[in-house]
Design a protein around this motif. Structure first.
Motif: not given
Lengths: 301, 423
Positions: A52-53, A267, B74-75, B78-79, B81-82, B84, B99-100, B103, B105, B309
């Protein structure tokens, strides 16, 4: 003049405004860090989202996450594991907590030290406690296996974390060990608020210790017991670190609670829409369970 | 007089700033770099040397290097990147970058590679960095497993160094014993992680499945678990774990430490085992060689990329950083400082061969794994790797705990893997 009267918070008709004004920062903060993420979570649960973003366009509305969730064996297994954990851990926490509170409520030499020892597990950070227990229950070099063999209880080592039942038992043990001091502290506070006169009168009437416990102590403690049980239940429901560090939810999902499943989907597998759906269901179950417990308790809770 | 000088200096500075916008822009710029390898001996020092070189060649640009533990990596990424706010320099494990990339990214690197004429021909594991026909990263390590054995323990039992699975199994069975007679086995024939993440569990299993000729998927990405070779591999894994020839329920770090302390006799592992052996109690008894299985387990390890980004000017700077890390000079120093085979075929490893006694062995193991196209990430299951690895781990645990027939387990795994691919 009318303007200053409008802002006059000392006026009886405006006095409650001051209360709202003082509450406003806390309410705004709670809205920002709890309510907003909650809404985002609910919204995500109705979208097919992997990672999610916040700046990405909203995906089409779908109930697919919930349909998949209710059809998933893993979800029902996680519900069952969570239910078992909540029931067993809350029950033993209550028993041990009440027992130790009654014990340290008596006057005896070393009472202060005994109270400190009872409360000690509560003060130890969860992760450290779990690491200690992981070594105690280590299948090859753990103290428990050595002790069980020396005592003749088993003739070969138990693979604590390779057996679903044994792993579940270890998780329960650690949770009870970590959780009972909270119950004990709450009960001790409750016990000290019971007037001594009640016991003196009961003794005069010939009531034995068991009768005094059942007819005076427990009823007087009911308000504390109710609140404490709800808090313990919610703690077990949402606890993550003990299970995650100890077993990671395994083996064979024997210790996979709803919180572990949510984390893994979000995650581990990056399925945040699906994970949000599990989170929303967990929240609803928690609210219903708490409400039922409070509603079924006596009026004085 | 002084005032006039000051005014002139200020005017000169203002002019310089006006005429040199690039320099002014670079002044005080900070690039964010998050990595789990910051404090790792050897490879952490190498990253430090790359940063030092970058800062020396880019005055006014600093690299903010932050460590995040592997378990939370990974958490955290992800956080970031998500939210921004990704790091400019993206460092990821080779099993998680997909996964990245999927998306969008990760910045496609092909234009940068073309402009800088970076030659990635023969670069070990670089094929893994291709996503949707674009290069999204550069491979920083491809490794092959080596075989470490406790020579004293083998000699005590009159055993030779095993060369095949049958010899390995016989040796492991003889070496697993209760040494002090307290009723608890305290010396193990071999050691594998059986607790923790699915990825590591799969790597441990692959020692046996690869030797039996099995692969998770074929070159076309079709699942090939329900095959006689994989069934044989699963049987071998079951034998090793179920008969407790390895300690149970330990994480990889704990198993390595036990081996280094002389409580495990035979161990297959990557280049990172050597520094642990050097700090262990049994370091003088431990010898290294090629694994008794063919081919050895191997695979890509970690990758470097650019956040899509990141501001445009930062992307250019990050590419400069990647260019330094992939230069012949720093690939050669990677071999020396990291004591691991660098992915670059042009790296000069002669100094590393002199400094690290087993370096040629590492090169040989890496080549053997690369030649056999071994990777921990099965082709066709890159995006579902974490779920696939978890499924493999759970079904294998079920086989061991419930004493299931490997043939039935292979069929279950095949069906579940195919279902994952269709998701």
């Amino acid at each position: 003049m009318p303007r200053s009267a409008f802002l006059d918070l000392a006026r009886p008709s405006r006095r409650h405004w001051l209360g709202y004004l003082l509450l406003a920062p806390a309410v705004l903060l709670i809205a920002l860090i709890i309510v907003y993420p909650l809404f985002v979570s609910v919204d995500l649960s109705f979208q097919n989202v992997n990672i999610a973003r916040l700046d990405q366009p909203r995906r089409p509305f779908t109930t697919a996450n919930y349909e998949r969730l209710f059809a998933s064996e893993d979800f029902w297994n996680a519900c069952w594991v969570t239910f078992k954990l909540v029931t067993i851990v809350s029950f033993f926490c209550f028993l041990l907590g009440l027992g130790t509170a009654l014990l340290v409520n008596n006057r005896f030499k070393g009472q202060a030290l005994a109270r400190l020892l009872v409360a000690l597990p509560w003060a130890i950070p969860e992760v450290i406690a779990v690491v200690i227990f992981a070594w105690l229950f280590d299948s090859s070099f753990g103290l428990m296996n050595w002790l069980f063999i020396k005592l003749g209880l088993v003739d070969q080592t138990i693979n604590w974390f390779s057996s679903p039942d044994a792993a579940f038992a270890v998780v329960c043990t650690v949770m009870v060990w970590k959780g009972y001091p909270f119950v004990s502290i709450m009960m001790l506070a409750g016990l000290q608020s019971i007037p001594e006169d009640f016991y003196n009168a009961a003794k005069v009437d010939g009531a034995r210790a068991w009768q005094r416990l059942v007819h005076i102590t427990i009823p007087s403690l009911m308000p504390v017991i109710g609140v404490t049980l709800v808090l313990v239940m919610l703690w077990v429901f949402r606890d993550f670190s003990i299970i995650y560090v100890l077993t990671g939810g395994g083996p064979l999902k024997a210790t996979q609670s709803l919180s572990i499943m949510t984390y893994e989907q979000a995650f581990g597998f990056f399925k945040m829409g699906y994970a949000s759906a599990i989170g929303v269901i967990t929240l609803i179950v928690c609210v219903i369970a708490s409400r039922l417990m409070i509603a079924r308790a006596p009026d004085n809770i | 007089m002084t005032r006039t000088r000051l005014a002139l200096s200020a005017a000169a500075l203002a002019l310089a700033a006006g005429f040199l916008p690039g320099a002014a822009m670079a002044q005080g710029k900070v690039l964010k770099f998050v990595s789990w390898q910051k404090d790792e001996r050897g490879v952490g020092d190498w990253w430090g040397s790359v940063i030092k070189e970058f800062e020396a060649t880019h005055p006014g640009v600093k690299i903010e290097w932050t460590k995040v533990e592997r378990g939370a990596y990974a958490d955290t990424m992800t956080t970031l990147f998500a939210g921004g706010k990704p790091p400019d320099i993206v460092h990821l494990a080779s099993f998680e970058f997909q996964k990245f990339a999927d998306n969008g990214w990760l910045e496609p690197l092909d234009p940068y590679i073309k402009d800088s004429k970076l030659d990635l021909k023969g670069w070990a594991g670089q094929d893994t960095c291709s996503w949707n026909k674009q290069t999204v990263c550069t491979m920083m390590l491809y490794f092959g497993y080596i075989f470490a054995y406790n020579e004293d323990l083998l000699k005590k039992e009159g055993l030779a160094v095993p060369k095949t699975y049958a010899e390995f199994l016989a040796a492991a069975q003889k070496l697993t014993k209760d040494v002090n007679g307290d009723g608890i086995v305290d010396q193990f024939g071999t050691g594998h992680e059986t607790k923790g993440g699915g990825g590591q569990y799969m790597s441990e299993m692959m020692n046996y499945t690869l030797d039996a000729g099995g692969r998770w998927t074929n070159d076309a990405g079709k699942v090939t678990i329900n095959t006689p070779e994989m069934i044989e591999g699963l049987s071998r894994w079951k034998t090793i774990v179920k008969t407790s020839l390895t300690p149970r329920d330990l994480a990889a770090g704990e198993v390595r430490q036990m081996f280094a302390d002389g409580k495990i006799a035979l161990k297959m592992d990557g280049p990172w085992l050597y520094p642990i052996i050097q700090k262990g109690k049994a370091k003088d008894q431990i010898k290294l060689g090629m694994v008794p299985f063919k081919p050895p387990v191997g695979g890509s390890s970690n990758v470097l990329g650019i956040a899509a980004d990141a501001p445009k000017e930062n992307k250019k700077l990050v590419w400069d950083f990647i260019a330094i890390a992939t230069s012949d000079k720093f690939q050669s120093s990677y071999a020396t400082l990291g004591a691991s085979p660098p992915p670059s075929p042009r790296a000069d490893t002669s100094a590393a061969s002199k400094d690290t006694p087993h370096f040629d062995l590492l090169m040989q193991a890496t080549k053997a794994a690369a030649d056999a196209k071994v990777d921990r990430i099965p082709k066709g299951l890159e995006l579902q790797f974490n779920e696939f690895a978890k499924m493999v781990m759970e079904e294998s645990q079920r086989m061991i705990i419930q004493d299931l027939d490997p043939k039935a387990v292979a069929a279950t795994m095949q069906a579940k893997a195919e279902a994952l691919q269709k998701q």
